[in-house]
Design an enzyme around this catalytic site. Sequence first.
Site, PDB file in Angstrom:
ATOM      1  N   ASP A   1       0.841  -1.203   0.000  1.00  0.00           N
ATOM      2  CA  ASP A   1       0.000   0.000   0.000  1.00  0.00           C
ATOM      3  C   ASP A   1       0.875   1.251   0.000  1.00  0.00           C
ATOM      4  O   ASP A   1       1.611   1.483   0.963  1.00  0.00           O
ATOM      5  CB  ASP A   1      -0.910  -0.014   1.236  1.00  0.00           C
ATOM      6  CG  ASP A   1      -2.012   1.026   1.129  1.00  0.00           C
ATOM      7  OD1 ASP A   1      -2.007   1.814   0.157  1.00  0.00           O
ATOM      8  OD2 ASP A   1      -2.876   1.058   2.028  1.00  0.00           O
ATOM      9  N   ASP A   2       0.820   2.023  -1.065  1.00  0.00           N
ATOM     10  CA  ASP A   2       1.572   3.276  -1.192  1.00  0.00           C
ATOM     11  C   ASP A   2       3.080   3.072  -1.323  1.00  0.00           C
ATOM     12  O   ASP A   2       3.862   3.978  -1.026  1.00  0.00           O
ATOM     13  CB  ASP A   2       1.302   4.241  -0.012  1.00  0.00           C
ATOM     14  CG  ASP A   2      -0.119   4.781   0.014  1.00  0.00           C
ATOM     15  OD1 ASP A   2      -0.951   4.310  -0.777  1.00  0.00           O
ATOM     16  OD2 ASP A   2      -0.392   5.693   0.821  1.00  0.00           O
TER      17      ASP A   2
ATOM     18  N   CYS B   1      -6.037   4.214  -3.223  1.00  0.00           N
ATOM     19  CA  CYS B   1      -6.319   2.868  -2.707  1.00  0.00           C
ATOM     20  C   CYS B   1      -7.568   2.203  -3.274  1.00  0.00           C
ATOM     21  O   CYS B   1      -7.484   1.141  -3.866  1.00  0.00           O
ATOM     22  CB  CYS B   1      -6.448   2.921  -1.187  1.00  0.00           C
ATOM     23  SG  CYS B   1      -4.968   3.511  -0.372  1.00  0.00           S
TER      24      CYS B   1
ATOM     25  N   ARG C   1      -7.738  -0.867  -6.289  1.00  0.00           N
ATOM     26  CA  ARG C   1      -8.105  -2.237  -5.882  1.00  0.00           C
ATOM     27  C   ARG C   1      -9.318  -2.738  -6.657  1.00  0.00           C
ATOM     28  O   ARG C   1      -9.403  -3.915  -7.027  1.00  0.00           O
ATOM     29  CB  ARG C   1      -8.380  -2.284  -4.376  1.00  0.00           C
ATOM     30  CG  ARG C   1      -7.094  -2.191  -3.580  1.00  0.00           C
ATOM     31  CD  ARG C   1      -7.262  -1.599  -2.186  1.00  0.00           C
ATOM     32  NE  ARG C   1      -6.020  -0.957  -1.801  1.00  0.00           N
ATOM     33  CZ  ARG C   1      -5.028  -1.558  -1.147  1.00  0.00           C
ATOM     34  NH1 ARG C   1      -5.172  -2.801  -0.744  1.00  0.00           N
ATOM     35  NH2 ARG C   1      -3.920  -0.910  -0.886  1.00  0.00           N
TER      36      ARG C   1
ATOM     37  N   LYS D   1      -5.763  -5.464   3.649  1.00  0.00           N
ATOM     38  CA  LYS D   1      -6.630  -4.306   3.368  1.00  0.00           C
ATOM     39  C   LYS D   1      -7.588  -4.589   2.212  1.00  0.00           C
ATOM     40  O   LYS D   1      -7.154  -4.947   1.120  1.00  0.00           O
ATOM     41  CB  LYS D   1      -5.747  -3.113   3.024  1.00  0.00           C
ATOM     42  CG  LYS D   1      -6.503  -1.846   2.699  1.00  0.00           C
ATOM     43  CD  LYS D   1      -5.521  -0.699   2.591  1.00  0.00           C
ATOM     44  CE  LYS D   1      -6.171   0.577   2.117  1.00  0.00           C
ATOM     45  NZ  LYS D   1      -5.222   1.704   2.130  1.00  0.00           N
TER      46      LYS D   1
ATOM     47  N   HIS E   1     -10.783  -2.379   1.407  1.00  0.00           N
ATOM     48  CA  HIS E   1     -11.052  -1.013   0.937  1.00  0.00           C
ATOM     49  C   HIS E   1     -11.998  -0.908  -0.259  1.00  0.00           C
ATOM     50  O   HIS E   1     -11.880   0.010  -1.079  1.00  0.00           O
ATOM     51  CB  HIS E   1      -9.745  -0.251   0.647  1.00  0.00           C
ATOM     52  CG  HIS E   1      -9.838   1.173   1.112  1.00  0.00           C
ATOM     53  ND1 HIS E   1      -8.802   2.063   1.088  1.00  0.00           N
ATOM     54  CD2 HIS E   1     -10.903   1.853   1.591  1.00  0.00           C
ATOM     55  CE1 HIS E   1      -9.197   3.223   1.542  1.00  0.00           C
ATOM     56  NE2 HIS E   1     -10.477   3.135   1.853  1.00  0.00           N
TER      57      HIS E   1
ATOM     58  N   SER F   1      -8.208   2.056   5.235  1.00  0.00           N
ATOM     59  CA  SER F   1      -6.837   2.492   5.533  1.00  0.00           C
ATOM     60  C   SER F   1      -6.597   2.579   7.036  1.00  0.00           C
ATOM     61  O   SER F   1      -7.513   2.851   7.819  1.00  0.00           O
ATOM     62  CB  SER F   1      -6.556   3.846   4.882  1.00  0.00           C
ATOM     63  OG  SER F   1      -6.673   3.739   3.493  1.00  0.00           O
TER      64      SER F   1
ATOM     65  N   HIS G   1       1.605   2.350   4.049  1.00  0.00           N
ATOM     66  CA  HIS G   1       0.676   3.478   4.218  1.00  0.00           C
ATOM     67  C   HIS G   1       0.884   4.045   5.630  1.00  0.00           C
ATOM     68  O   HIS G   1       1.202   3.295   6.553  1.00  0.00           O
ATOM     69  CB  HIS G   1      -0.753   2.951   4.061  1.00  0.00           C
ATOM     70  CG  HIS G   1      -1.799   4.000   3.901  1.00  0.00           C
ATOM     71  ND1 HIS G   1      -2.185   4.815   4.940  1.00  0.00           N
ATOM     72  CD2 HIS G   1      -2.539   4.380   2.831  1.00  0.00           C
ATOM     73  CE1 HIS G   1      -3.119   5.645   4.497  1.00  0.00           C
ATOM     74  NE2 HIS G   1      -3.357   5.409   3.219  1.00  0.00           N
TER      75      HIS G   1
ATOM     76  N   ASP H   1      -0.504  -0.651  -4.822  1.00  0.00           N
ATOM     77  CA  ASP H   1      -1.783  -0.080  -5.299  1.00  0.00           C
ATOM     78  C   ASP H   1      -1.626   1.295  -5.935  1.00  0.00           C
ATOM     79  O   ASP H   1      -2.404   1.686  -6.796  1.00  0.00           O
ATOM     80  CB  ASP H   1      -2.800  -0.016  -4.151  1.00  0.00           C
ATOM     81  CG  ASP H   1      -2.406   0.968  -3.056  1.00  0.00           C
ATOM     82  OD1 ASP H   1      -1.198   1.238  -2.873  1.00  0.00           O
ATOM     83  OD2 ASP H   1      -3.320   1.472  -2.372  1.00  0.00           O
ATOM     84  N   ASN H   2      -0.608   2.043  -5.476  1.00  0.00           N
ATOM     85  CA  ASN H   2      -0.347   3.381  -6.035  1.00  0.00           C
ATOM     86  C   ASN H   2       1.047   3.789  -5.615  1.00  0.00           C
ATOM     87  O   ASN H   2       1.674   3.145  -4.777  1.00  0.00           O
ATOM     88  CB  ASN H   2      -1.401   4.413  -5.598  1.00  0.00           C
ATOM     89  CG  ASN H   2      -1.602   4.482  -4.096  1.00  0.00           C
ATOM     90  OD1 ASN H   2      -2.595   3.984  -3.565  1.00  0.00           O
ATOM     91  ND2 ASN H   2      -0.644   5.071  -3.396  1.00  0.00           N
TER      92      ASN H   2
ATOM     93  N   LYS I   1       1.623   9.544  -5.390  1.00  0.00           N
ATOM     94  CA  LYS I   1       0.236   9.200  -5.055  1.00  0.00           C
ATOM     95  C   LYS I   1      -0.727  10.363  -5.300  1.00  0.00           C
ATOM     96  O   LYS I   1      -0.364  11.517  -5.084  1.00  0.00           O
ATOM     97  CB  LYS I   1       0.195   8.798  -3.577  1.00  0.00           C
ATOM     98  CG  LYS I   1      -1.189   8.399  -3.072  1.00  0.00           C
ATOM     99  CD  LYS I   1      -1.161   7.992  -1.608  1.00  0.00           C
ATOM    100  CE  LYS I   1      -2.579   7.620  -1.159  1.00  0.00           C
ATOM    101  NZ  LYS I   1      -2.614   7.176   0.240  1.00  0.00           N
TER     102      LYS I   1
HETATM  103 MG    MG Z   1      -2.635   3.137  -1.393  1.00  0.00          MG
END
Ligand code: MG
Length: 455
Positions: free
Chosen positions: A30-31, A70, A74, A123, A125, A148, A235, A287-288, A308
Amino acid sequence: MRRREFLMSLAAPAVAQPKRAPNVVFIYADDLGYGDLGCYGNPSIRTPNLDRLAAEGSRFTQFYSAAPLCSPSRAALLTGRYPVRSGINFVLFPDSTGGLPDSELTIAELLRGRGYATQIVGKWHLGHRPQYLPTRHGFDFYFGIPYSNDMSLKTNTVYDEINRDAGRPPRPPSVYDRYRTLPGIPLMRDEKVIETEPDQTQLTPRYTAEASAFIRKSAASARPFFLYFAHTFPHVPLFASEKFRGRSRRGLYGDAVEELDWSVGEVLRTLAELKLDENTLVLFSSDNGGAAGLGRHGGSNGALREGKSTTWEGGVREPFLARWKGRIAPGQVRQDVASTLDVFPTLARLAGGAPPSNVVLDGADLAPLLWEGQGRPQPDFFYYHNGELRALRRGPWKLHFTGGPKQPPKTELYQVETDIAERFNLAERHPDIVARMQEAIARHQASFEKAPTQR
Ligand code: MG
């Protein structure tokens, strides 16, 4: 019968598959930024297990997430469709009432329909109300935090620390209003909240134990398995367990990534121990991109522009690793353009039979690149952010639009293979390319209607 079950019945293969389909493990950070791993050039975070995954398989240098945030990214990964098709255009919050619509077919549903055991760890989301939970979208089991890890009164204070670090003025106390009546970060097992505000230093080890247990349990059964391991970190707020805290030269961010790398190593160790390496496709991505405005709390996107929440390359170009021993040749670096939209059609075919013909998919099978030793035509890639189309990648070119209520509209053209940092706008020099790409965009936009936005 729900619409989705009906779609799935149509998508089932016509003949029984003679061989057992391979297991699939998809690990999602994540991130995490394009420049955060050793195998992508990071000089101070140690990621030996991810580096090994890259060395034993394919590492992609032009792989995209279909959104820089996020929830939409996804939705795109799990449905194989641009997020505007499902209406997951924005990040969902604990006070959101929406989620991934029942009409969407997820890769977990498709694989379960073809005999797979399915688990998500981490996660989700895509909606935390009961009707949107992973267990209603094709996963047999769920263990994790459904949104998150910063989305509570207790954890959202991380941004005050970040602002202090950056010398920015404090946020108004009203930013906490939306969290005041909410119960705090939930840790869920299947459809039940089992803890509130769990100790986040223990999340990665707990997730990892859960993932390994699922692999062991599945290996003992006759069914193939699909593990979707969606990490909570890196994240913010960042946490690492005691074993990893203070270990990395990159500070707490590096500690969290090094623990994530350890976790990948544990999954690989479990697969090796059970002799599943040659029957398991392992995929890794994020994811990003890294959050560029977070200083030491955020990731690195290497040479890419911004990060992001933007449609510059740093927001959406991600690490992507694929390993399948005996099938994917080791040590490959692939420069082909590919995206998370390609994962659905790839896994659908791998599990036996064609992708469902009754669902519009936006990606294409990665098998020619991964294990068939071929090339494939480079797909157009459309960059969406918050439900709006912001750019098109076609060949080496990227046409990017900025503008909005506060900015005049601007169209920029970058040759992103020679100009990886998107510094030289060539729009005026190549009006013909701009015009052709604008036509392609108009055709794409006229080809479907956007779904209602979920909030
Ligand atoms: Mg993310």
